[in-house]
Design a protein around this motif. Structure first.
Motif, PDB file in Angstrom:
ATOM      1  N   ALA A   1     -76.761 -36.384  25.663  1.00 30.17           N
ATOM      2  CA  ALA A   1     -78.056 -35.798  25.344  1.00 30.17           C
ATOM      3  C   ALA A   1     -79.222 -36.655  25.819  1.00 30.17           C
ATOM      4  O   ALA A   1     -80.360 -36.198  25.840  1.00 30.17           O
ATOM      5  N   GLU A   2     -78.964 -37.908  26.208  1.00 29.43           N
ATOM      6  CA  GLU A   2     -80.032 -38.782  26.669  1.00 29.43           C
ATOM      7  C   GLU A   2     -80.618 -38.263  27.978  1.00 29.43           C
ATOM      8  O   GLU A   2     -79.880 -37.804  28.855  1.00 29.43           O
ATOM      9  N   PRO A   3     -81.950 -38.341  28.147  1.00 29.48           N
ATOM     10  CA  PRO A   3     -82.541 -38.003  29.454  1.00 29.48           C
ATOM     11  C   PRO A   3     -81.967 -38.901  30.536  1.00 29.48           C
ATOM     12  O   PRO A   3     -81.729 -40.091  30.312  1.00 29.48           O
ATOM     13  N   ARG A   4     -81.738 -38.349  31.697  1.00 26.15           N
ATOM     14  CA  ARG A   4     -81.133 -39.125  32.780  1.00 26.15           C
ATOM     15  C   ARG A   4     -81.955 -40.355  33.104  1.00 26.15           C
ATOM     16  O   ARG A   4     -81.407 -41.416  33.403  1.00 26.15           O
ATOM     17  N   SER A   5     -83.281 -40.263  32.993  1.00 21.54           N
ATOM     18  CA  SER A   5     -84.143 -41.389  33.340  1.00 21.54           C
ATOM     19  C   SER A   5     -83.901 -42.596  32.445  1.00 21.54           C
ATOM     20  O   SER A   5     -84.086 -43.728  32.854  1.00 21.54           O
ATOM     21  N   SER A   6     -83.457 -42.350  31.188  1.00 19.68           N
ATOM     22  CA  SER A   6     -83.247 -43.467  30.271  1.00 19.68           C
ATOM     23  C   SER A   6     -82.005 -44.248  30.606  1.00 19.68           C
ATOM     24  O   SER A   6     -81.782 -45.326  30.080  1.00 19.68           O
ATOM     25  N   ARG A   7     -81.186 -43.674  31.528  1.00 20.15           N
ATOM     26  CA  ARG A   7     -79.937 -44.354  31.868  1.00 20.15           C
ATOM     27  C   ARG A   7     -79.977 -45.011  33.234  1.00 20.15           C
ATOM     28  O   ARG A   7     -79.000 -45.555  33.701  1.00 20.15           O
ATOM     29  N   VAL A   8     -81.121 -44.981  33.874  1.00 22.03           N
ATOM     30  CA  VAL A   8     -81.212 -45.517  35.232  1.00 22.03           C
ATOM     31  C   VAL A   8     -80.882 -46.993  35.266  1.00 22.03           C
ATOM     32  O   VAL A   8     -80.243 -47.500  36.186  1.00 22.03           O
ATOM     33  N   GLY A   9     -81.276 -47.714  34.217  1.00 24.35           N
ATOM     34  CA  GLY A   9     -81.089 -49.161  34.212  1.00 24.35           C
ATOM     35  C   GLY A   9     -79.697 -49.611  33.818  1.00 24.35           C
ATOM     36  O   GLY A   9     -79.404 -50.796  33.820  1.00 24.35           O
ATOM     37  N   GLU A  10     -78.799 -48.681  33.465  1.00 28.20           N
ATOM     38  CA  GLU A  10     -77.451 -49.097  33.074  1.00 28.20           C
ATOM     39  C   GLU A  10     -76.718 -49.709  34.257  1.00 28.20           C
ATOM     40  O   GLU A  10     -76.813 -49.239  35.395  1.00 28.20           O
ATOM     41  N   SER A  11     -75.991 -50.767  34.009  1.00 30.07           N
ATOM     42  CA  SER A  11     -75.138 -51.319  35.049  1.00 30.07           C
ATOM     43  C   SER A  11     -73.879 -50.480  35.159  1.00 30.07           C
ATOM     44  O   SER A  11     -73.522 -49.733  34.247  1.00 30.07           O
ATOM     45  N   SER A  12     -73.206 -50.587  36.288  1.00 32.17           N
ATOM     46  CA  SER A  12     -71.950 -49.841  36.445  1.00 32.17           C
ATOM     47  C   SER A  12     -70.929 -50.286  35.414  1.00 32.17           C
ATOM     48  O   SER A  12     -70.123 -49.494  34.935  1.00 32.17           O
ATOM     49  N   ALA A  13     -70.968 -51.570  35.039  1.00 33.01           N
ATOM     50  CA  ALA A  13     -70.015 -52.062  34.027  1.00 33.01           C
ATOM     51  C   ALA A  13     -70.291 -51.407  32.693  1.00 33.01           C
ATOM     52  O   ALA A  13     -69.372 -51.035  31.969  1.00 33.01           O
TER      53      ALA A  13
END
Length: 324
Positions: free
Chosen positions: A305-317
């Motif tokens: 449910a999180e907006p995609r923009s809020s996940r941009v900073g996630e690392s692949s790990a």
């Protein structure tokens, strides 16, 4: 890490977790391979709350939830482990005294052994649970039965005023009357019964027919006995814990005291649980992190449910960990 005792568990309680969480898929597939049959399919069709298939499914679910919790819900890996009653089987696998396949096989074989034993022996015995009875009053009620040569064994001490007692079904109406007179509340009655010195022959059968086929390794972290709070650090001690569970009572307040004395302040209760993570004996002493079958599903839904923009900073790990 606490693995709860097994209460009545229906297929609907774990279906979505077992079929929608990848980690659970993998472990159930491994369980299917170990037993040679599809655990979930048989669980879906099984009668009764404690069938062989329900017990295996409970074990697998608890182990999958513990693994999920280590990645997603806990700040650090646990340093101690315990498992009241049925939870001891899960604990044996979690700490590595048994491999996963061996733990699954043992659980299925013990379920068959217990079912066969009680189809022939102690057919009148049940285990009855009740709350809100002062320990002294409970002792008096049980003492009156034992004075007449009747079986009246405390199978589980869940809290100060929460008991499970193994006794004859013929004596149950009188016990229930005494519970009501003491202001207590009867909860439920289990068949087959559990945790009584009367079951020494069952312990012998379980050892000969099941546990003698297995090798128990040294646990990777200590286990606290749910019988007397002792610290178990060898494979032989873990093996004896499982066998002694047939004839010794489970004492949760003593287990809690032992954990607290060793510096534990937070417990993760991994598995379907409506009891051990909620009773005052637990909540008075610890911060409780409950990880039941719904929690991974809710966490996944929240991420989706999180907006995609809020996940941009996630690392692949991080993304890989979340997917696990």
């Amino acid at each position: 890490m606490v693995f709860p005792g097994m209460g009545p568990t229906g297929f609907a309680d774990i279906e979505r977790f077992a079929t929608e969480v990848p980690l659970a898929w993998r472990l159930f597939a491994e369980a299917d391979e170990a037993l040679g049959y599809p655990v979930l399919d048989r669980f879906r069709r099984a009668d009764g709350d404690y069938s062989e298939y329900a017990q295996v499914a409970f074990l697998v679910t608890c182990l999958a939830l513990a693994e999920w919790a280590e990645h997603e819900a806990l700040p650090a890996r646990p340093g101690l482990c315990t498992g009241p009653s049925f939870g001891g089987k899960v604990a044996a696998a979690y700490v590595g005294s048994l491999g996963f396949a061996d733990a699954v096989w043992m659980t299925a074989r013990l379920a068959r052994c217990v079912a066969d034993y009680f189809s022939r022996e102690h057919r009148s015995l049940v285990t009855h649970s009740f709350v809100r009875v002062d320990p002294g009053v409970a002792e008096e009620m049980l003492g009156e039965l034992t004075a007449r040569g009747r079986v009246a064994d405390v199978a589980c001490r869940v809290d100060r005023d929460f008991f499970m007692v193994t006794l004859s079904a013929d004596d149950l109406p009188g016990l229930e009357k005494g519970i009501r007179a003491a202001g207590g509340l009867s909860l439920y009655t289990m068949r087959p019964p559990m945790h009584s010195p009367s079951f020494a022959r069952l312990r012998e059968r379980a050892e000969k027919e099941v546990l003698d086929e297995l090798e128990f390794a040294e646990p990777r972290l200590p286990v606290i006995s749910d019988h007397d709070g002792s610290l178990l650090t060898t494979g032989e001690q873990v093996r004896n814990l499982l066998l002694d569970g047939f004839v010794q009572r489970m004492h949760w307040p003593g287990t809690v005291e032992a954990l607290h004395a060793r510096g534990v302040r937070t417990v993760c209760v991994a598995g379907p649980d409506a009891l051990f993570g909620r009773v005052p004996a637990t909540t008075r002493h610890f911060k409780v992190v409950p990880v039941g079958p719904k929690r991974p599903l809710l966490a996944a839904a929240a991420r989706d449910a999180e907006p995609r923009s809020s996940r941009v900073g996630e690392s692949s790990a991080e993304r890989g960990s979340a997917a696990g």
